[in-house]
Design an enzyme around this catalytic site. Structure first.
Site, PDB file in Angstrom:
ATOM      1  N   LYS A  22      47.424  77.017  34.958  1.00  0.00           N
ATOM      2  CA  LYS A  22      46.973  75.752  34.384  1.00  0.00           C
ATOM      3  C   LYS A  22      48.160  74.932  33.901  1.00  0.00           C
ATOM      4  O   LYS A  22      48.277  73.737  34.206  1.00  0.00           O
ATOM      5  CB  LYS A  22      46.019  76.058  33.222  1.00  0.00           C
ATOM      6  CG  LYS A  22      45.129  74.927  32.801  1.00  0.00           C
ATOM      7  CD  LYS A  22      44.246  75.330  31.612  1.00  0.00           C
ATOM      8  CE  LYS A  22      43.120  76.255  32.022  1.00  0.00           C
ATOM      9  NZ  LYS A  22      42.370  76.804  30.883  1.00  0.00           N
ATOM     10  N   ARG A  92      44.440  75.768  25.027  1.00  0.00           N
ATOM     11  CA  ARG A  92      43.821  76.271  26.259  1.00  0.00           C
ATOM     12  C   ARG A  92      44.589  77.464  26.807  1.00  0.00           C
ATOM     13  O   ARG A  92      45.785  77.393  27.004  1.00  0.00           O
ATOM     14  CB  ARG A  92      43.807  75.180  27.334  1.00  0.00           C
ATOM     15  CG  ARG A  92      43.370  73.827  26.842  1.00  0.00           C
ATOM     16  CD  ARG A  92      43.577  72.743  27.896  1.00  0.00           C
ATOM     17  NE  ARG A  92      42.739  72.935  29.074  1.00  0.00           N
ATOM     18  CZ  ARG A  92      42.829  72.182  30.153  1.00  0.00           C
ATOM     19  NH1 ARG A  92      43.750  71.210  30.222  1.00  0.00           N
ATOM     20  NH2 ARG A  92      42.046  72.400  31.183  1.00  0.00           N
ATOM     21  N   GLY A 101      36.749  81.076  33.039  1.00  0.00           N
ATOM     22  CA  GLY A 101      35.879  81.386  31.918  1.00  0.00           C
ATOM     23  C   GLY A 101      36.149  82.716  31.252  1.00  0.00           C
ATOM     24  O   GLY A 101      35.416  83.132  30.365  1.00  0.00           O
ATOM     25  N   MET A 103      38.881  83.659  29.509  1.00  0.00           N
ATOM     26  CA  MET A 103      39.606  83.626  28.241  1.00  0.00           C
ATOM     27  C   MET A 103      39.227  82.378  27.488  1.00  0.00           C
ATOM     28  O   MET A 103      38.370  81.625  27.908  1.00  0.00           O
ATOM     29  CB  MET A 103      41.086  83.754  28.511  1.00  0.00           C
ATOM     30  CG  MET A 103      41.344  85.150  29.068  1.00  0.00           C
ATOM     31  SD  MET A 103      43.036  85.569  29.236  1.00  0.00           S
ATOM     32  CE  MET A 103      43.699  84.079  29.747  1.00  0.00           C
ATOM     33  N   ARG A 336      43.522  73.076  40.511  1.00  0.00           N
ATOM     34  CA  ARG A 336      43.914  74.388  41.049  1.00  0.00           C
ATOM     35  C   ARG A 336      43.333  74.496  42.457  1.00  0.00           C
ATOM     36  O   ARG A 336      42.416  73.746  42.811  1.00  0.00           O
ATOM     37  CB  ARG A 336      43.385  75.516  40.174  1.00  0.00           C
ATOM     38  CG  ARG A 336      41.873  75.540  40.100  1.00  0.00           C
ATOM     39  CD  ARG A 336      41.361  76.641  39.198  1.00  0.00           C
ATOM     40  NE  ARG A 336      39.983  76.355  38.847  1.00  0.00           N
ATOM     41  CZ  ARG A 336      39.416  76.654  37.693  1.00  0.00           C
ATOM     42  NH1 ARG A 336      40.097  77.251  36.748  1.00  0.00           N
ATOM     43  NH2 ARG A 336      38.150  76.378  37.462  1.00  0.00           N
ATOM     44  N   HIS A 454      29.064  78.760  35.444  1.00  0.00           N
ATOM     45  CA  HIS A 454      29.751  80.049  35.477  1.00  0.00           C
ATOM     46  C   HIS A 454      29.187  80.947  36.585  1.00  0.00           C
ATOM     47  O   HIS A 454      29.913  81.507  37.397  1.00  0.00           O
ATOM     48  CB  HIS A 454      29.600  80.720  34.111  1.00  0.00           C
ATOM     49  CG  HIS A 454      30.270  82.059  34.033  1.00  0.00           C
ATOM     50  ND1 HIS A 454      29.581  83.245  34.236  1.00  0.00           N
ATOM     51  CD2 HIS A 454      31.556  82.403  33.832  1.00  0.00           C
ATOM     52  CE1 HIS A 454      30.417  84.256  34.126  1.00  0.00           C
ATOM     53  NE2 HIS A 454      31.634  83.775  33.883  1.00  0.00           N
ATOM     54  N   SER A 762      46.153 109.645  69.518  1.00  0.00           N
ATOM     55  CA  SER A 762      45.323 108.785  68.682  1.00  0.00           C
ATOM     56  C   SER A 762      45.279 109.445  67.310  1.00  0.00           C
ATOM     57  O   SER A 762      44.838 110.582  67.168  1.00  0.00           O
ATOM     58  CB  SER A 762      43.921 108.664  69.269  1.00  0.00           C
ATOM     59  OG  SER A 762      43.105 107.966  68.356  1.00  0.00           O
ATOM     60  N   CYS A 829      42.503 105.891  65.125  1.00  0.00           N
ATOM     61  CA  CYS A 829      41.045 105.779  65.202  1.00  0.00           C
ATOM     62  C   CYS A 829      40.350 106.182  63.909  1.00  0.00           C
ATOM     63  O   CYS A 829      39.136 106.181  63.834  1.00  0.00           O
ATOM     64  CB  CYS A 829      40.515 106.598  66.369  1.00  0.00           C
ATOM     65  SG  CYS A 829      40.813 108.351  66.187  1.00  0.00           S
ATOM     66  N   TYR A 849      47.587 100.148  69.216  1.00  0.00           N
ATOM     67  CA  TYR A 849      46.273  99.657  68.817  1.00  0.00           C
ATOM     68  C   TYR A 849      45.759 100.335  67.549  1.00  0.00           C
ATOM     69  O   TYR A 849      46.263 101.386  67.135  1.00  0.00           O
ATOM     70  CB  TYR A 849      45.259  99.832  69.954  1.00  0.00           C
ATOM     71  CG  TYR A 849      44.848 101.265  70.233  1.00  0.00           C
ATOM     72  CD1 TYR A 849      43.794 101.858  69.528  1.00  0.00           C
ATOM     73  CD2 TYR A 849      45.503 102.027  71.201  1.00  0.00           C
ATOM     74  CE1 TYR A 849      43.415 103.164  69.772  1.00  0.00           C
ATOM     75  CE2 TYR A 849      45.128 103.334  71.455  1.00  0.00           C
ATOM     76  CZ  TYR A 849      44.089 103.901  70.735  1.00  0.00           C
ATOM     77  OH  TYR A 849      43.721 105.190  70.971  1.00  0.00           O
TER      78      TYR A 849
HETATM   79  P1  ADP Z   1      38.740  77.005  31.398  1.00  0.00           P
HETATM   80  O1  ADP Z   1      39.980  77.667  31.832  1.00  0.00           O
HETATM   81  O2  ADP Z   1      37.690  77.926  30.924  1.00  0.00           O
HETATM   82  O3  ADP Z   1      38.265  75.990  32.401  1.00  0.00           O
HETATM   83  P2  ADP Z   1      39.916  74.852  29.948  1.00  0.00           P
HETATM   84  O4  ADP Z   1      41.115  75.100  29.153  1.00  0.00           O
HETATM   85  O5  ADP Z   1      40.137  74.222  31.274  1.00  0.00           O
HETATM   86  O6  ADP Z   1      39.116  76.190  30.085  1.00  0.00           O
HETATM   87  O7  ADP Z   1      38.986  73.941  29.073  1.00  0.00           O
HETATM   88  C1  ADP Z   1      37.605  73.989  28.967  1.00  0.00           C
HETATM   89  C2  ADP Z   1      37.021  72.599  29.078  1.00  0.00           C
HETATM   90  O8  ADP Z   1      37.580  71.731  28.097  1.00  0.00           O
HETATM   91  C3  ADP Z   1      37.302  71.952  30.413  1.00  0.00           C
HETATM   92  O9  ADP Z   1      36.154  71.272  30.844  1.00  0.00           O
HETATM   93  C4  ADP Z   1      38.397  70.988  30.110  1.00  0.00           C
HETATM   94  O10 ADP Z   1      38.378  69.910  31.008  1.00  0.00           O
HETATM   95  C5  ADP Z   1      38.110  70.570  28.679  1.00  0.00           C
HETATM   96  N1  ADP Z   1      39.335  70.180  27.996  1.00  0.00           N
HETATM   97  C6  ADP Z   1      40.446  70.947  27.849  1.00  0.00           C
HETATM   98  N2  ADP Z   1      41.432  70.252  27.234  1.00  0.00           N
HETATM   99  C7  ADP Z   1      40.941  69.030  26.989  1.00  0.00           C
HETATM  100  C8  ADP Z   1      41.493  67.855  26.389  1.00  0.00           C
HETATM  101  N3  ADP Z   1      42.744  67.817  25.966  1.00  0.00           N
HETATM  102  N4  ADP Z   1      40.695  66.781  26.298  1.00  0.00           N
HETATM  103  C9  ADP Z   1      39.425  66.819  26.749  1.00  0.00           C
HETATM  104  N5  ADP Z   1      38.850  67.873  27.321  1.00  0.00           N
HETATM  105  C10 ADP Z   1      39.596  68.989  27.452  1.00  0.00           C
HETATM  106 MG    MG Z   2      39.311  74.639  33.169  1.00  0.00          MG
END
Ligand code: ADP
Ligand code: MG
Ligand code: MG
Length: 878
Positions: A22, A92, A101, A103, A336, A454, A762, A829, A849
């Protein structure tokens, strides 16, 4: 001093091990000029340092971070914790590999009783300000103080019920303030602590909580399932907040540059107006398809399309993008490489080649062979489907068909799966806690949530069928019932799901195999141009062979004749052959068997149509064929006209203490040469018959379980004599080979001698693994799991070849074999012939093969091509 903190403009996409996926991509997007809210990343090295210092954030890291907070304040013109114009941030998590989802993330950090008033003054929006504050208190409580999320949710739904609201958006600023008071009380009652008002304390606690979340059980399970290294650690991203919850020109969403289910090159995604981050993923409200944004905010939509196109061109792959719109202004929060189904992966890779963005080799390397398995999964039988009734229809979240028994929580699902049931996990919505239950289920059904919920994302990643957002059914997770307009189902009832249409059926519908569509054939054409290994099929019947050829097999690598012997009408003759006390008696039984075998071989030769067919002479552990009960013995006595007592005595005489090490394979031919001679005659006579039909034939006759030159030399001489007799009689000579299976360690180390007698080797890697380790193939699973858990073995050696031990023996055999017989043909085989890691090893050894079961063939072909590409790439590096 080591640098532990990087501002977004200091990083790049190449730095994902240090900054997490990220963080690296936030940096990259910042540097290519996309509208990313400013921020910085605390590295995975800091996470390791934190763990090494017994969960203590060092002063150096803290000080360095505070310097970056000051820069962030300058960039945004706001002050952290300020009562006038407060800087709010998100904290984050972000590991080197995406763990959706798994962490924790905290939004709106920096709010307290004072700064919320500042926010209100700046935004002139009391409602959204208090909404942010209550969200923060909730997430912070969940992540940092481990107060279960549902307790907050409960308080919210109680309030809504009291006020007669259905949607969160109906709550006013005053309502939120009321809720905040309840939340704060919850802190005290649940954790014995007050909600911390000091923003710096909030920050420090949040960072360490994110570091700690690396070790939470669901993340640990996820890493185990996805083979992600436990040592990597997570980075923490600190980013200034943007607000999607400030009215109807604001919103938040997720977009894919192409359709992640089909791979079609159409923009795909969902959004919610007047909402913040998590709302889309959590499935609180059902989101709108992204195309609606074009009608409501055409400018923003166009800008989003431009961003998507730019990102895809930059990363040269389909992107999964998180965005937020604040009062009509677009911000990008994450990108990503998007998770996709196997079919989508193929279509996207091939399309990208057509678009000139990647090479054919790149496309082949991008195919995840494990995921291709998904494509070879079955679909519903059409006629049964026509009679099935649709219970409800949800969103087609992850394709495929499944039928199974329903369970309402992850724990029950796991237990039922362990009992051997096919399980469908049924939930209102899934959360990361459900991950193990999802892994053990054949399919997932949720009543809430959208295509990016999720459940949908995780199911697609796992290659599991999923129907999400099926709001026509009501699920009571406590009572364990599923209710539709027409039926009520309980735990253990059967249900069938079609993840490609979203249809849910009450019935149990039989499954049939599917066709692979889209660009698969084109990709496989490139695979054939690239791979060096030939891929053959293990087939015991014309039908197996047909399936194998359909998937691209280039011959038969193993036809096991004992499987033919097991058929109902043959068993009496097989038994007669085994218990015969004289050669004459045995020859009578063999003459019956020969006629049957000729039909078998003819069927296979006809389908093989000139491709080589490797037939293994009889290799049964004898006890598998013998009658066991008195009734069986009486029946056989009648069938072959022999006294039951005599048979009983003979069965007793033949019994072995250790049949797997017993009188089997070529040892049988040493004592009873007529058995293999009969088989060789059946092979050659049927080959002649097929040749007479005008079809080319190429039999390879394989002698199993050879340990020495003397064994193969003797047997070969006998077989050749039998075959020459036929040729003389028929006035015809056909090509054929006689070779050995190499599956005994002694054969590997004396392979130079054996190769003087054999035209091919074989490798029977199943027996070779069994005999090298001394692990019984049939029982080793009872303890091998412990070997893997304790890292004594990296993988199950019966699934993926043990390169160090068994592999060294294979290498020796290859070298010694070539020494005395340069034209020796060599292949594999055993089960390993369909395992990608093993295939790479066999490619490097220069075998001709590999052979595997019909449904593994596409995987083996792709793995063989990947092995060639990897080898070329390594050459270039040297
Ligand atoms: P995950 O890895 O579980 O997707 P994220 O870190 O991407 O967690 O964040 C969860 C949610 O919060 C995402 O929808 C993201 O877009 C939103 N979010 C994260 N940082 C910000 C921010 N600075 N402003 C607004 N929304 C945010
Ligand atoms: Mg995210
Ligand atoms: Mg064997």
């Amino acid at each position: 001093m080591r640098k532990f903190v990087y501002h977004f403009n200091e990083g790049s996409k190449e730095m994902k091990y240090l900054l997490g996926g990220k963080g690296a991509n936030l940096a990259e997007m910042t540097n290519i000029g996309l509208p990313v809210p400013p921020g910085f990343t605390i590295t995975t090295e800091a996470c390791k340092d934190y763990n090494e210092h017994h969960q203590y954030l060092s002063d150096d890291i803290y000080t360095e971070m505070m310097t970056h907070m000051e820069i962030l304040e300058q960039e945004t013109g706001k002050k952290f914790g300020d009562a006038e114009n407060p800087l709010l941030i998100s904290v984050r998590s972000g590991a080197p590999f995406s763990m959706p989802g798994m962490m924790d993330t905290i939004l709106n950090l920096g709010l307290n009783d004072q700064s919320v008033q500042g926010l209100e003054r700046v935004t002139q929006d009391a409602r959204s300000s208090y909404d942010c504050y209550r969200r923060f208190i909730q997430m912070f409580g969940d992540v940092v103080f481990r107060i279960p999320g549902y307790r907050f949710e409960q308080a919210l739904s109680d309030l809504k019920e009291r006020k007669n609201y259905t949607l969160d958006t109906e709550l006013t600023a005053a309502d939120w303030q009321e809720l905040i008071a309840v939340y704060k009380a919850l802190y005290v009652s649940a954790s014995g602590r007050e909600f911390p008002q000091n923003p710096l304390e909030q920050l420090r606690l949040s960072i360490t909580a994110v570091f700690d979340s690396w070790e939470n059980p669901r993340a640990v399970v996820y890493r185990r399932l996805h083979h992600i290294d436990n040592q990597l650690g997570t980075a923490v991203n600190i980013q200034s907040m943007v607000f999607g919850n400030t009215g109807d020109t604001s919103g938040t969403g997720i977009a894919f540059t192409r359709n992640p289910s089909t791979g079609d090159n159409v923009f795909f995604g969902e959004y919610l107006l007047n909402a913040q981050g998590e709302d889309v993923v959590a499935g609180i409200r059902t989101p709108e398809p992204i195309s609606h944004l074009e009608d409501t905010m055409p400018d923003v939509y166009q800008q989003l399309l431009d961003v998507a196109a730019l990102l895809e061109l930059h990363y040269l792959d389909m992107q999964d993008i998180e965005f937020t719109i604040e009062k009509g202004e677009l911000f990008v929060l994450q990108t990503r490489n998007g998770k996709r189904t196997a079919q989508a992966a193929i279509n996207i890779a091939v399309d990208l080649v057509h678009e000139g963005k990647i090479s054919k080799d790149d496309a082949i390397m991008r195919i995840d062979t494990a995921q291709i398995d998904q494509l070879l999964h079955p679909s519903f039988d059409e006629t049964s489907l026509a009679n099935a009734s649709v219970l409800a229809t949800g969103l087609p979240a992850s394709p495929g068909a499944a039928t199974g028994q329903i369970y309402f929580n992850a724990e029950d699902a796991v237990t039922a799966a362990e009992r051997g049931e096919k399980v469908i996990l049924v939930r209102n919505e899934t959360s990361p806690e459900d991950i193990e239950g999802m892994a053990k289920s054949v399919a997932i059904l949720t009543a809430h949530g959208g295509m990016t919920s999720h459940a949908a994302v995780v199911a697609r990643g796992m290659g599991k069928c999923c129907v999400a957002g099926c709001d026509a059914i009501a699920i009571d997770e406590t009572k364990k019932t599923l209710q539709s307009a027409t039926a009520t189902l309980h735990e253990g009832d059967f249900l069938s799901l079609n993840g490609s249409t979203g249809n849910v059926y009450v019935d149990q519908i039989p499954l049939v195999e599917t066709e692979i569509g889209g660009h698969f054939e084109e990709l496989m054409g490139w695979v054939n141009e690239t791979k060096k290994l030939v891929v053959r099929v293990n087939a015991d019947s014309p039908n197996d062979l047909e399936v194998g050829l359909h998937f691209g097999a280039e011959g038969v690598g193993l036809c096991r004749t004992e499987h033919m012997f097991f058929q109902e009408d043959r068993i009496p003759y097989v038994r007669q052959m085994i218990i015969a006390e004289s050669k004459e008696e045995r020859l009578i039984a063999l003459s019956h068997l020969k006629a049957m075998q000729k039909t078998d071989f003819a069927g296979i030769f006809r389908v093989a149509n000139g491709k080589p067919v490797n037939i293994r002479l009889l290799d049964p552990p004898l006890h598998e064929f013998l009658p066991k009960t008195d009734a069986d013995i009486a029946k056989l006595a009648q069938e072959i006209g022999k006294p039951a007592d005599e048979i009983k005595q003979r069965v007793h005489d033949l019994a072995e203490t250790n049949p797997m090490l017993g009188h089997r394979g070529c040892r049988l031919a040493i004592t009873f040469p007529e058995i293999y001679m009969m088989q060789a005659e059946a092979i050659i006579e049927s080959a002649i018959a097929i040749h007479d039909e005008g079809i080319a034939v190429y039999p390879e006759i394989m002698v199993p379980l050879v340990a020495s030159r003397e064994e193969i030399a003797l047997i070969k001489k006998q077989l050749k004599e039998a075959i020459q007799t036929i040729f003389r009689k028929e006035q015809l000579v056909l090509p054929f080979d006689i070779g050995t299976m190499i599956e005994i360690p002694r054969a590997c180390v004396t392979a130079d001698e054996i190769a003087e007698e054999a035209q091919f080797f074989s490798f029977g890697t199943n027996d070779l693994t069994q005999l090298t380790f001394g692990f019984s193939r049939d029982d080793a699973n009872k303890f091998l799991y412990a070997y893997q858990e304790q890292k004594i073995l990296p993988t199950d050696p019966f699934q993926s070849i043990d390169q160090k031990g068994v592999g060294a023996l294979v290498t020796t055999a290859v070298q010694r074999g070539r020494m005395t017989n340069p034209s020796l043909k060599m292949g594999v085989c055993g089960e390993h012939g369909g395992d990608p890691a093993s295939i790479q090893f066999f490619h490097k050894l220069g075998l001709q093969y590999v052979s595997c079961s019909p449904y593994r063939i596409p995987i083996a072909r792709i793995a063989a091509a990947q092995a060639s590409i990897l080898e070329e790439q390594q050459k270039v590096k040297i």
